[in-house]
Design a protein around this motif. Structure first.
Motif, PDB file in Angstrom:
ATOM      1  N   PHE A  55       0.706  -1.682  16.890  1.00  0.00           N
ATOM      2  CA  PHE A  55       0.680  -2.814  17.618  1.00  0.00           C
ATOM      3  C   PHE A  55      -0.803  -3.079  18.193  1.00  0.00           C
ATOM      4  N   ILE A  56      -1.348  -4.395  17.903  1.00  0.00           N
ATOM      5  CA  ILE A  56      -2.580  -4.712  18.395  1.00  0.00           C
ATOM      6  C   ILE A  56      -2.471  -5.534  19.824  1.00  0.00           C
ATOM      7  N   ILE A  60       1.215  -8.973  17.551  1.00  0.00           N
ATOM      8  CA  ILE A  60       0.374  -8.670  16.226  1.00  0.00           C
ATOM      9  C   ILE A  60       0.356  -7.095  15.623  1.00  0.00           C
ATOM     10  N   LEU A  61       0.818  -7.197  14.595  1.00  0.00           N
ATOM     11  CA  LEU A  61       0.823  -5.989  13.997  1.00  0.00           C
ATOM     12  C   LEU A  61      -0.462  -5.562  13.039  1.00  0.00           C
ATOM     13  N   ALA A  62      -1.011  -4.504  13.049  1.00  0.00           N
ATOM     14  CA  ALA A  62      -2.025  -4.117  11.910  1.00  0.00           C
ATOM     15  C   ALA A  62      -1.163  -3.056  11.086  1.00  0.00           C
ATOM     16  N   TYR A  84      -0.319  -8.893  10.918  1.00  0.00           N
ATOM     17  CA  TYR A  84       0.987  -9.411  10.629  1.00  0.00           C
ATOM     18  C   TYR A  84       1.187 -10.262  12.017  1.00  0.00           C
ATOM     19  N   SER A  85       1.994 -11.274  12.131  1.00  0.00           N
ATOM     20  CA  SER A  85       2.571 -11.921  13.270  1.00  0.00           C
ATOM     21  C   SER A  85       4.111 -11.397  13.317  1.00  0.00           C
ATOM     22  N   LYS A 110      -5.191   6.174   5.699  1.00  0.00           N
ATOM     23  CA  LYS A 110      -4.165   7.152   5.957  1.00  0.00           C
ATOM     24  C   LYS A 110      -3.604   6.921   7.488  1.00  0.00           C
ATOM     25  N   ASP A 111      -4.522   6.421   8.135  1.00  0.00           N
ATOM     26  CA  ASP A 111      -4.126   5.904   9.478  1.00  0.00           C
ATOM     27  C   ASP A 111      -4.975   5.130  10.194  1.00  0.00           C
ATOM     28  N   ILE A 112      -4.436   4.315  11.094  1.00  0.00           N
ATOM     29  CA  ILE A 112      -5.093   3.248  11.933  1.00  0.00           C
ATOM     30  C   ILE A 112      -4.764   3.335  13.368  1.00  0.00           C
ATOM     31  N   TYR A 113      -5.949   3.027  14.288  1.00  0.00           N
ATOM     32  CA  TYR A 113      -5.724   3.146  15.738  1.00  0.00           C
ATOM     33  C   TYR A 113      -6.361   2.209  16.217  1.00  0.00           C
TER      34      TYR A 113
END
Length: 345
Positions: A185-186, A190-192, A203-204, A222-225
């Motif tokens: 969640f940004i 809003i989702l990354a 995405y909204s 592999k991952d997002i932060y």
């Protein structure tokens, strides 16, 4: 302002590949296929010890504030840890299969978990017990609360289901072409999303529409932060190509591709990622500090204590320390004595 990424503390943590990592204001914890959780004190830049409670690959780790850690593994167990003394406050047989993901509500009173038994389970963390079980049609491998705790999402292969907390019903679904490997969640809406390709997508949650997408790496992500620094949103990504990249995200221009701040080739096959922020510096993790007010309620779980701690000096430590029957017998009289004292008082 220029950004650079340099190795600050490197350690051969496990005898197998890493499967999960989590951070709070002081510690970094890593979980592995070797069934152990390793603890690192980032202020002192030292190895702090290991937690040996699980029998199976550690699949998920999440801190709540400064005082508690939750861990889940392929043994189907969720453990609640006190991070002051690093003892297991409670061990819950959560799923009949593996625990694949867990997420703690911002209040610290609830947690959600999903597993390979096709269930989504709600946990009352104040009492340390199951509160609700929802059957899913397929196995979910990611679950995540929004920052405000008013909604949560589950990921099943390439599909994101968005749930509203007050109704526990699906309000929307996002579907991608590839399997989703990481989600963040940004903001509350809003989702990354990163998957088994080179592309990051925003995405909204309200419209379920893709706001922006861009190629971030040369191999699967592999991952997002995400972190926030003085109002600046920074996205950090890790890929199988070995690169860690940091991106500047302008929320006012969400439809524009984020600008690359810096990148580094680790020359390793990355599996997971977390960002530790030094509290002594100007960086602040608002989510962690705002949650500390509710930690007293979570600390009432202190029962069924199981100390599972080893340090580097304990070279002869076995794979897992079990509480002996003698120790278990000792705990009961202590509890009875406390009750008697309370009644006389």
């Amino acid at each position: 302002q220029s950004w650079t990424v340099v190795p600050d503390f490197t350690h051969h943590a496990h005898s197998a590949s890493l499967s999960a990592v989590a951070v709070n204001n002081r510690y970094v914890v890593t979980g592995s296929r070797d069934e152990t959780i390793q603890i690192y004190d980032m202020k002192k830049k030292i190895e702090h010890g290991a937690l040996l409670q699980h029998n199976g690959t550690i699949t998920c780790l999440e801190f709540y504030g400064t005082a508690h850690l939750l861990s889940g593994a392929e043994d189907g167990v969720i453990c609640i840890w006190n991070t002051k003394r690093w003892e297991c406050l409670k061990s819950i047989k959560a799923h009949k299969g593996h625990v694949t993901s867990l997420s703690i509500h911002p209040s610290g009173k609830l947690a959600l978990s999903v597993g390979t038994d096709k269930t989504l389970r709600t946990w009352n963390l104040v009492e340390g017990r199951s509160a609700f079980i929802k059957n899913l049609k397929q196995n979910a491998h990611i679950i995540k609360w929004s920052p405000d705790g008013e909604r949560y999402v589950t990921v099943i292969t390439n599909k994101v289901d968005i749930y509203k907390l007050d109704t526990a019903s699906i309000t929307g679904t996002i579907t991608t072409e590839k399997r989703i490997s990481s989600l963040r969640f940004i903001t509350n809406s809003i989702l990354a999303i990163a998957g088994d390709d080179e592309i990051i997508r925003f995405y909204s949650c309200d419209s379920q529409k893709c706001l922006c997408e861009f190629k971030a790496h040369e191999n699967r992500i592999k991952d997002i932060y995400s972190i926030e620094r003085e109002g600046q949103h920074v996205i950090v990504t890790a890929s199988s190509d070995g690169y860690i990249k940091m991106w500047n995200l302008d929320l006012n221009k969400i439809k524009e591709v984020p600008s690359l701040l810096c990148e580094v080739n680790t020359k390793a096959r990355l599996t997971c990622l977390a960002v530790w922020l030094d509290r002594a510096s100007e960086m602040k993790d608002k989510a962690a500090t705002s949650s500390q007010a509710n930690e007293d309620e979570l600390s009432s779980i202190v029962r069924n204590k199981k100390v599972c701690w080893t340090d580097k000096s304990d070279k002869t430590a076995k794979r897992k320390r079990k509480i002996t029957p003698e120790n278990q017998k000792l705990e009961v009289p202590l509890q009875r004595k406390k009750k008697k004292r309370n009644s006389t008082a």
